[in-house]
Structures are given as C-alpha cells and as structure tokens.
Design a protein around this motif. Structure first.
Motif, PDB file in Angstrom:
ATOM      1  N   TYR A 193      91.899 -19.911 126.138  1.00  7.67           N
ATOM      2  CA  TYR A 193      90.697 -20.753 126.834  1.00  7.67           C
ATOM      3  C   TYR A 193      90.046 -21.090 125.845  1.00  7.67           C
ATOM      4  CZ  TYR A 193      85.924 -21.259 128.398  1.00  7.67           C
ATOM      5  OH  TYR A 193      84.849 -21.712 129.067  1.00  7.67           O
ATOM      6  N   PHE A 194      89.665 -20.422 124.502  1.00  9.40           N
ATOM      7  CA  PHE A 194      88.977 -21.195 123.507  1.00  9.40           C
ATOM      8  C   PHE A 194      89.666 -22.239 122.699  1.00  9.40           C
ATOM      9  CE2 PHE A 194      86.053 -17.294 124.132  1.00  9.40           C
ATOM     10  CZ  PHE A 194      84.793 -18.444 124.040  1.00  9.40           C
ATOM     11  N   THR A 195      91.173 -22.177 122.874  1.00  7.33           N
ATOM     12  CA  THR A 195      91.849 -23.094 122.243  1.00  7.33           C
ATOM     13  C   THR A 195      92.545 -24.345 123.040  1.00  7.33           C
ATOM     14  OG1 THR A 195      94.033 -21.624 122.391  1.00  7.33           O
ATOM     15  CG2 THR A 195      92.857 -21.654 120.354  1.00  7.33           C
ATOM     16  N   LYS A 196      91.611 -24.331 124.233  1.00  4.45           N
ATOM     17  CA  LYS A 196      92.010 -25.574 125.181  1.00  4.45           C
ATOM     18  C   LYS A 196      93.321 -25.203 125.961  1.00  4.45           C
ATOM     19  CE  LYS A 196      89.224 -28.695 122.760  1.00  4.45           C
ATOM     20  NZ  LYS A 196      88.769 -29.925 122.426  1.00  4.45           N
ATOM     21  N   GLY A 197      93.972 -23.977 125.890  1.00 13.52           N
ATOM     22  CA  GLY A 197      95.223 -23.868 126.522  1.00 13.52           C
ATOM     23  C   GLY A 197      95.082 -23.009 128.006  1.00 13.52           C
ATOM     24  N   LEU A 198      93.966 -22.863 128.266  1.00  9.09           N
ATOM     25  CA  LEU A 198      93.730 -22.515 129.763  1.00  9.09           C
ATOM     26  C   LEU A 198      92.581 -22.731 130.285  1.00  9.09           C
ATOM     27  CD1 LEU A 198      95.080 -19.811 131.577  1.00  9.09           C
ATOM     28  CD2 LEU A 198      93.626 -18.293 130.568  1.00  9.09           C
ATOM     29  N   SER A 199      92.587 -22.787 131.650  1.00  9.12           N
ATOM     30  CA  SER A 199      91.227 -23.103 132.247  1.00  9.12           C
ATOM     31  C   SER A 199      90.980 -22.074 133.396  1.00  9.12           C
ATOM     32  CB  SER A 199      91.022 -24.486 132.799  1.00  9.12           C
ATOM     33  OG  SER A 199      92.212 -24.871 133.685  1.00  9.12           O
ATOM     34  N   GLN A 200      91.891 -21.241 133.986  1.00  9.19           N
ATOM     35  CA  GLN A 200      91.983 -20.382 135.211  1.00  9.19           C
ATOM     36  C   GLN A 200      92.178 -19.006 134.602  1.00  9.19           C
ATOM     37  OE1 GLN A 200      90.537 -21.282 137.802  1.00  9.19           O
ATOM     38  NE2 GLN A 200      90.207 -23.605 137.676  1.00  9.19           N
ATOM     39  N   PHE A 201      91.362 -18.152 134.925  1.00 11.63           N
ATOM     40  CA  PHE A 201      91.782 -16.787 134.422  1.00 11.63           C
ATOM     41  C   PHE A 201      92.219 -15.924 135.727  1.00 11.63           C
ATOM     42  CE2 PHE A 201      88.408 -18.291 131.722  1.00 11.63           C
ATOM     43  CZ  PHE A 201      88.725 -17.730 130.433  1.00 11.63           C
ATOM     44  N   THR A 202      93.099 -14.903 135.273  1.00 13.27           N
ATOM     45  CA  THR A 202      93.870 -14.077 136.481  1.00 13.27           C
ATOM     46  C   THR A 202      93.520 -12.744 136.173  1.00 13.27           C
ATOM     47  OG1 THR A 202      96.025 -14.069 135.253  1.00 13.27           O
ATOM     48  CG2 THR A 202      95.618 -15.961 136.765  1.00 13.27           C
ATOM     49  N   ILE A 203      92.393 -12.518 135.795  1.00 19.21           N
ATOM     50  CA  ILE A 203      92.035 -11.040 135.540  1.00 19.21           C
ATOM     51  C   ILE A 203      91.113 -10.588 136.869  1.00 19.21           C
ATOM     52  CG2 ILE A 203      90.523  -9.584 134.304  1.00 19.21           C
ATOM     53  CD1 ILE A 203      92.691 -10.897 132.599  1.00 19.21           C
ATOM     54  N   PRO A 204      91.605  -9.180 137.318  1.00 19.53           N
ATOM     55  CA  PRO A 204      90.997  -8.635 138.662  1.00 19.53           C
ATOM     56  C   PRO A 204      89.826  -8.375 138.203  1.00 19.53           C
ATOM     57  CG  PRO A 204      92.649  -7.288 137.713  1.00 19.53           C
ATOM     58  CD  PRO A 204      92.935  -8.565 136.788  1.00 19.53           C
ATOM     59  N   LEU A 205      88.699  -8.847 138.873  1.00 18.44           N
ATOM     60  CA  LEU A 205      87.175  -8.547 138.483  1.00 18.44           C
ATOM     61  C   LEU A 205      86.689  -7.492 139.592  1.00 18.44           C
ATOM     62  CD1 LEU A 205      86.142 -12.179 137.729  1.00 18.44           C
ATOM     63  CD2 LEU A 205      87.199 -10.706 136.204  1.00 18.44           C
ATOM     64  N   LEU A 206      85.763  -6.545 139.146  1.00 22.32           N
ATOM     65  CA  LEU A 206      85.098  -5.842 140.129  1.00 22.32           C
ATOM     66  C   LEU A 206      83.844  -6.719 140.357  1.00 22.32           C
ATOM     67  CD1 LEU A 206      85.316  -3.315 141.878  1.00 22.32           C
ATOM     68  CD2 LEU A 206      83.819  -2.044 140.229  1.00 22.32           C
ATOM     69  N   LYS A 207      83.477  -7.138 141.511  1.00 19.61           N
ATOM     70  CA  LYS A 207      82.138  -7.788 141.627  1.00 19.61           C
ATOM     71  C   LYS A 207      81.311  -7.080 142.457  1.00 19.61           C
ATOM     72  CE  LYS A 207      84.443 -12.215 142.024  1.00 19.61           C
ATOM     73  NZ  LYS A 207      84.864 -13.469 142.917  1.00 19.61           N
ATOM     74  N   LYS A 208      80.391  -6.037 141.626  1.00 15.63           N
ATOM     75  CA  LYS A 208      79.446  -4.980 142.253  1.00 15.63           C
ATOM     76  C   LYS A 208      78.148  -5.840 142.231  1.00 15.63           C
ATOM     77  CE  LYS A 208      81.367  -1.179 143.667  1.00 15.63           C
ATOM     78  NZ  LYS A 208      81.268  -0.642 144.965  1.00 15.63           N
ATOM     79  N   GLY A 209      77.747  -6.074 143.320  1.00 17.08           N
ATOM     80  CA  GLY A 209      76.567  -6.547 143.599  1.00 17.08           C
ATOM     81  C   GLY A 209      75.962  -6.859 145.146  1.00 17.08           C
ATOM     82  N   THR A 210      74.826  -7.230 145.578  1.00 13.85           N
ATOM     83  CA  THR A 210      74.483  -7.229 146.793  1.00 13.85           C
ATOM     84  C   THR A 210      75.375  -8.529 147.419  1.00 13.85           C
ATOM     85  OG1 THR A 210      72.984  -9.206 146.357  1.00 13.85           O
ATOM     86  CG2 THR A 210      72.181  -6.789 146.401  1.00 13.85           C
ATOM     87  N   PRO A 211      75.373  -8.516 148.794  1.00 13.04           N
ATOM     88  CA  PRO A 211      76.264  -9.460 149.588  1.00 13.04           C
ATOM     89  C   PRO A 211      75.739 -10.859 149.126  1.00 13.04           C
ATOM     90  CG  PRO A 211      75.594  -7.739 151.202  1.00 13.04           C
ATOM     91  CD  PRO A 211      75.071  -7.318 149.633  1.00 13.04           C
ATOM     92  N   PHE A 212      74.544 -11.198 148.873  1.00  9.13           N
ATOM     93  CA  PHE A 212      74.185 -12.448 148.446  1.00  9.13           C
ATOM     94  C   PHE A 212      74.511 -12.790 146.981  1.00  9.13           C
ATOM     95  CE2 PHE A 212      70.979 -15.164 146.061  1.00  9.13           C
ATOM     96  CZ  PHE A 212      71.013 -16.187 147.150  1.00  9.13           C
ATOM     97  N   GLN A 213      74.449 -11.949 146.311  1.00  6.26           N
ATOM     98  CA  GLN A 213      75.086 -12.120 144.979  1.00  6.26           C
ATOM     99  C   GLN A 213      76.488 -12.548 144.963  1.00  6.26           C
ATOM    100  OE1 GLN A 213      73.695  -8.274 142.904  1.00  6.26           O
ATOM    101  NE2 GLN A 213      71.885  -9.254 142.184  1.00  6.26           N
ATOM    102  N   VAL A 214      77.108 -11.712 145.542  1.00  5.77           N
ATOM    103  CA  VAL A 214      78.569 -11.864 145.706  1.00  5.77           C
ATOM    104  C   VAL A 214      79.015 -13.411 146.178  1.00  5.77           C
ATOM    105  CG1 VAL A 214      80.751 -11.137 146.531  1.00  5.77           C
ATOM    106  CG2 VAL A 214      79.396  -9.608 145.694  1.00  5.77           C
ATOM    107  N   LYS A 215      78.012 -13.770 147.063  1.00  6.86           N
ATOM    108  CA  LYS A 215      78.227 -15.279 147.677  1.00  6.86           C
ATOM    109  C   LYS A 215      77.989 -16.080 146.641  1.00  6.86           C
ATOM    110  CE  LYS A 215      77.223 -14.386 152.537  1.00  6.86           C
ATOM    111  NZ  LYS A 215      76.174 -14.703 153.497  1.00  6.86           N
ATOM    112  N   VAL A 216      77.038 -15.975 146.075  1.00  8.65           N
ATOM    113  CA  VAL A 216      76.818 -16.879 144.758  1.00  8.65           C
ATOM    114  C   VAL A 216      77.819 -16.845 143.614  1.00  8.65           C
ATOM    115  CG1 VAL A 216      75.235 -17.274 142.941  1.00  8.65           C
ATOM    116  CG2 VAL A 216      74.277 -16.603 144.851  1.00  8.65           C
ATOM    117  N   TRP A 217      78.526 -15.723 143.297  1.00  9.34           N
ATOM    118  CA  TRP A 217      79.409 -15.881 142.509  1.00  9.34           C
ATOM    119  C   TRP A 217      80.485 -16.254 142.972  1.00  9.34           C
ATOM    120  CZ3 TRP A 217      78.193  -9.715 141.452  1.00  9.34           C
ATOM    121  CH2 TRP A 217      77.245  -9.686 141.069  1.00  9.34           C
TER     122      TRP A 217
END
Length: 356
Positions: free
Chosen positions: A248-272
C-alpha cells in the motif's frame, strides 16, 4: 524514529563528536543500556548498530527508552524549572504509575502547572509524557518478548500461559472469567511511524499508531471486552497485514483483504461500512456520510463513530473530510491524514479511470 541511513550517520557522528549544535535536535536511543541521550552525553559511545535516533523525546519514550541519568536529555535547555525536575524524577521512581489529581497534590504541584510547563519545554503535556513512558515499557516488552515466544513455538511448546500480558503492569489483570482469549501484539514500522496490531488466528482487532492519543484506553477496553491476555507474538493475519501495508505504501495495493473484527454499536458499524465503501483516492464529507445513513443531522454522531474506529487505514476514516473542504481531525494526526490522502490520490489509474 529516523530511518534515513544518511541522517542516521549524520546523527551518529554528532553523538561521537559530542557536537553541542545537535543538542535538542535529536535523541539517541542506546539499545544496550535502554537509555536515550543528547548528542553531548559524556558516556562511552555505543556502536552504530546499537543506536536508534528520534526527533522527539516522546518517540524515544514510546520506543521503551528511559532518560539517561548522566546527560539528563529531558533537562534541555539547562534552565529547567524545579517543578519539572521533580515530576520527571517522580515518573522514574514509578514509571508504570497512572497519574491522578491526588498525586499532584501529594507532591505539591498543580496539575495545570505541570501541563503548561511540559507543553512549553517538550511540546507535550505531563500526562502525555507519563503515558508515553508507561506505554513504552509495554511496547518494549512486546518487541523483546515476541522473539522469546516465537522461539518457544519453534521448539514445539504451544501454550503461551507462562508469559505475562504485556499490559498487566499498567492496566492490571483482565477480568477473571471462565474463558480467557489470547490476542497477539506486534509492533512494526511504516513510513508514517511505528504501528501496533492486535490479532489472533481469525481477526485483526486493532491497528493504531503508537503515539495515538487514547491508545492506552483503547487497549484496556479491548482486554476487558474480550477477557483477553495480550501477549507478544506474530500471527498469520499480522504477517499478511504487514505485507499488504508495505504494498500500500509503495502504491502497489489499494484494497486490503485482512479479516477485521468490527466491535462497535450497530450505528458505528454502519458508519465503518460506509467508510469501507469509499474508493481510494476519493473522500466523503461528514455530512455526506450522515445523509447516506438517512439523517443529515447525524454529523456529530458520524464524527464520534469515526473517532471510535480502532483499525486505522484499513477502515479508512482518513477519507472523511469537513464540508468546507478542510481535512478535519484524525486520530493519527492531521499530517498523517494528509499523507494518506495524497498517497491514494497519486496511485496509478487504469484505462477506465479506476484505481488499481
């Protein structure tokens, strides 16, 4: 930390020569002793490979170094108020301490006075100084402890139960429940400074810059929420994360494929989720995000959800700007936000104009 080889050699020569013109310009972290010094320190000079160089005391503290007692790097310039000397000495007597208002009264110094004096001299408040010193101890444990645990695993020992949580001394033990989870912590360098990642075999829990304000509370809440012990160690997710960030920092990637744990309120998750839908190289305003949520009056709530994001860059809160075109706030600092936006806007485009 300074990564430019030319600049490191320049600073090392100044350190060896005890060049007074460089006092206050850089701080030298000495790996073999664990202290950081001014250029004019009279101690025996270390080998080049045993030195790290920092442009601020805060960076050196976060890297786990303590002030050298011989050259007193925090007492530059020499006309340091007595109150500052007392506070620095108090921190060194108990660097893991989390300061409260009563602690200032005990030593006869008002907290507002401490905040002002440190800000004037070091460019950071006393609370920032004490927190950086405290967190630096945990970060150092992660950096050194990871090697020990990796070696243990290579010898066939799979249980990490014999190792201490890197944050226990400053945050206490996580709540005692029947089920304890293990989350691994790793620290690595990027062009924007060192970052810490927390992950297990399934998800990335946190990705933040080491100097982010509020990082200590973020980690503390995460430990409590997941009843987790945070141990130094690498994971496959972290290995992939570092590889993808390097691209990413060398402009070779713009989309990540890392599984994320989005722990937040339903509203926060919608924003994310909306943040993740913003293409690299583009931005939305807080107002536009609120409108996508169906209520233009949710601008402040959107900003709060942005601030609650614990996974920098991959959940791109840096792509949200003010309605007037100004960058707005960013947990990692406005200069980093500007860098990330410029980086993404300069990435190559395919023939149909989409970022690749």
């Amino acid at each position: 930390m300074i990564n430019c080889e030319k600049k490191k050699k320049e600073f090392y020569k100044a350190l060896v020569d005890k060049n007074p013109q460089y006092d206050g310009i850089f701080f030298a972290g000495i790996k073999t002793t664990g202290v950081f010094c001014h250029a004019t320190c009279t101690a025996r000079k270390p080998k080049y490979e045993n030195c790290e160089f920092f442009l601020s005391a805060e960076e050196a503290l976060l890297a786990g170094y303590r002030p050298c007692k011989r050259c007193n790097p925090l007492f530059y310039p020499n006309s340091i108020p007595q109150e500052v000397e007392i506070l620095v000495a108090a921190v060194e007597r108990n660097p893991e301490k989390r300061w409260k208002e009563a602690d200032f009264h005990e030593i006869g110094i008002h907290s507002a006075t401490a905040r002002r004096m440190f800000k004037e001299i070091y460019g950071m408040t006393f609370v920032q100084y004490a927190r950086s010193r405290r967190m630096g101890l945990a970060f150092k444990e992660i950096l050194t402890g990871r090697k020990v645990i990796d070696q243990q695993f290579s010898l066939g020992y799979e249980s990490p139960s014999g190792f201490n949580d890197a944050f226990t001394k400053i945050m206490g033990n996580p709540p005692k429940k029947t089920s304890i989870s293990i989350i691994n912590a790793n620290i690595f360098s990027t062009p924007l400074g060192k970052m810490i990642s927390l992950s297990d075999a399934n998800y990335l829990y946190l990705l933040e810059f080491l100097d982010r304000r509020g990082l200590e509370k973020e980690i503390e809440k995460l430990r409590e929420k997941h009843n987790a012990r945070i141990l130094p160690g690498n994971t496959e997710i972290n290995t992939n994360l570092v590889q993808q960030l390097n691209l990413y920092f060398t402009k070779g990637l713009s989309q990540f494929t890392i599984p994320l744990l989005k722990k937040g309120t339903p509203f926060q998750v919608k924003v994310w989720d909306i943040l993740n839908s913003i293409p690299p190289g583009q931005t939305l305003t807080y107002q536009e995000v609120a409108e996508e949520l169906g209520n233009k009056n949710l601008v402040r709530a959107v900003g709060n959800a942005n601030g609650a994001n614990q996974i920098s860059i991959l959940i791109p809160c840096h792509r949200v700007v003010n309605t007037n075109g100004e960058l707005g706030g960013y947990g990692g600092g406005v200069e980093r936000k500007k860098y990330l936006l410029n980086l993404e806007q300069s990435m190559g485009k395919s023939q149909n104009g989409l970022l690749i």
